[in-house]
Design a protein around this motif. Structure first.
Motif: not given
Length: 393
Positions: A137, A140-141, A145-146, A149, A171-176
């Protein structure tokens, strides 16, 4: 599908009990959509799979000197693959895939994680993919997930959310979005009385607890009726159903690989579940199996020497299992380091000869066209991909 009250209860009660790092009920999956027709499935094998037992290098004469009790080689029940390696009999249902060029493996692989041998930390490093020891955490995920992105046109794909564990790899910024099969809450009579006492003053949680315990009993009945691989089959079948739709990437975990003692029995059960999940994927995907790559990865390997409890302890180098119609299978990948004197890592473990992230990176390059520079900078920061091992057909 569970209602929100039951889902909230199950998530809360997941904090009760033994370690989640290798708990067999902590299975969830995540999905994402990508443009194109190729599919990638990553299976995290939680608990540190003994690659030397699953893919046995019986052609190395040192193996039987180091493992006198653990069965190794074709004359002890394993299935010969190429005259040097043999497949554990627990994966015998996958032999047709090997013969069809849809199953392969790479030995002597690892993440950059070294020496501490913690399941939690090892799994964090594996799922983060950044090559250091910070918690996931704080990075950057996760690396999948990267990947999203870094991929134009990637979107979240609608799925169910009833899981008890988050897959950190996505996990991270990209939607899933995520889904998990029915969670089994198998509690002793004393534990049930404790929960009833704790939630007695709150009708919402009291009723949810009662319902969840009933669901757990029904799930245990299903397992007894359909067999111990029922959950793994459900994971594979549901994953296939989503990949036949908009999803192109899926990740889920299979636990039960911690074999400190009684390895013959414990590992056999875990391999039964892995084989069931892969075959359910193949059967469910149909024609799309030919465009699918499955990577089954574990946090680290196990010691070369067996211990006094009929098992093996936490090690370093391990094995990567690859399956799917997109794989150039029926062969072993990687450089074998040997098991002789002076060839082991720290005098006890299989010496890693390649970063497991490199295989994942080359798979993503071939499946989704991600540029090498982006893989090395954004998806797996600091990784040198090296030469293409040619794992895709």
């Amino acid at each position: 599908m569970l209602n929100p009250d039951r889902r909230l209860f199950l998530k809360g009660t997941a904090l009760i009990g033994c370690s989640a790092a290798a708990h067999p009920l902590m299975s969830s999956m995540t999905f994402a959509a990508l443009p194109g027709d190729n599919r990638l499935v990553v299976i995290i094998l939680r608990g540190a799979m003994d690659g030397l037992d699953v893919i046995q290098p019986y052609g190395d004469p040192a193996l039987r000197q180091l493992r006198r009790k653990l069965a190794t080689g074709p004359d002890r029940g394993a299935l010969d693959l190429d005259g040097f390696y043999a497949l554990h009999p627990g994966l015998a249902p996958l032999m047709p895939l090997w013969k069809n060029g849809e199953l392969a493996f790479a030995h002597a692989v690892s993440t950059p994680y070294r020496d501490k041998r913690s399941h939690f930390d090892g799994q964090d490093v594996l799922e983060a993919g950044t090559g250091n020891d910070l918690p996931v955490d704080r990075r950057v995920g996760g690396w999948l997930n990267r990947l999203l992105l870094a991929t134009p046109g990637a979107t979240a794909e609608t799925a169910y959310s009833v899981g008890v564990e988050q897959m950190k790899i996505l996990s991270g910024e990209a939607a899933h979005l995520s889904w998990a099969p029915r969670a089994s809450l198998d509690l002793s009579a004393q534990a049930q009385l404790l929960l009833e006492h704790v939630y007695q003053a709150d009708p919402l949680f009291r009723d949810a607890a009662r319902d969840a315990i009933q669901i757990g009993a029904e799930s245990m009945d299903m397992t007894r009726t359909q067999g111990p691989t029922a959950d793994a089959t459900a994971l594979g079948a549901f994953t296939a159903s989503r990949l036949n739709g908009e999803s192109r990437i899926a990740a889920f975990s299979i636990a039960g690989w911690d074999t400190h003692a009684n390895q013959e029995v414990v590992l056999g059960r875990a391999l039964d579940r892995l084989a069931a999940a892969i075959l359910a994927l193949r059967d469910g995907l149909g024609a799309n199996w030919g465009r699918t790559t499955v990577l089954a990865m574990t946090e680290f390997g196990r010691t070369v020497r067996e211990n006094g409890s009929g098992g093996t302890d936490h090690g370093t180098g391990g094995a990567l299992i690859m399956a799917g119609g997109a794989i150039r299978g029926g062969r072993a990948y990687g450089e074998w380091p040997g098991l002789g004197e002076g060839q082991l890592y720290a005098g006890r473990d299989l010496m890693p000869t390649r970063d497991i992230r490199a295989y994942a990176g080359w798979a993503m390059q071939g499946l989704f066209g991600i540029e090498r520079d982006r893989l090395e900078r954004a998806v797996f920061p600091g990784l040198e991909l090296g030469e293409d091992p040619g794992i895709l057909a």
